[in-house]
Design a protein around this motif. Sequence first.
Motif: not given
Length: 166
Positions: A72-74, A77, A99, A103, A105-106, A109-110, A137
């Motif tokens: 769970d990347s969230a 984070i 994170a 994932n 591609r979160d 995170a980037h 995003d």
Amino acid sequence: MKPEVQKHIEYASGYLDLDMFDDAGHEADLALAFAPNLPEAMAIKSAVLWRTNRLSEAEPFVAKLAELNPRDSAVWINLAYIRRRTQSLDAAVNTLQRAFDANPRDALAHYNMACYRAVQRRSTEAIELLRNALHLDPKLKTIAKTEPDFADLRESPAFQALLNGR
């Protein structure tokens, strides 16, 4: 889940929704007394502590949630956010890497790593990470324009081009 634990979770959740943090925390504590590793109770307890700016107290709960939910990347984070404020930027960077592992591609995170790299004066990495975040995003462009962590990058032609679409 036992009915008495479920009752405490439901009460805690309701109190949290109403911003009744003391009551929400109390109910989460009661649930945790019955089930110390119950993710729902830990999530509510950490939310109460986070929203009352008690990040040092929230950290062990969020760390446990991350341990229980490594994909769970969230959660990673959020844990990085807490560690930046309670430990160090290096601790946040190390945590945030998890994170990316969860994932790649979160977008957040980037974005957050771009913030961390900007504060570390690693401009090239920060710009590339921000580019990735905005690709994943585009709505993040709005907050990037006023992000305090990007203060030193704001006049950079690469940063300007990224935010102005050139």
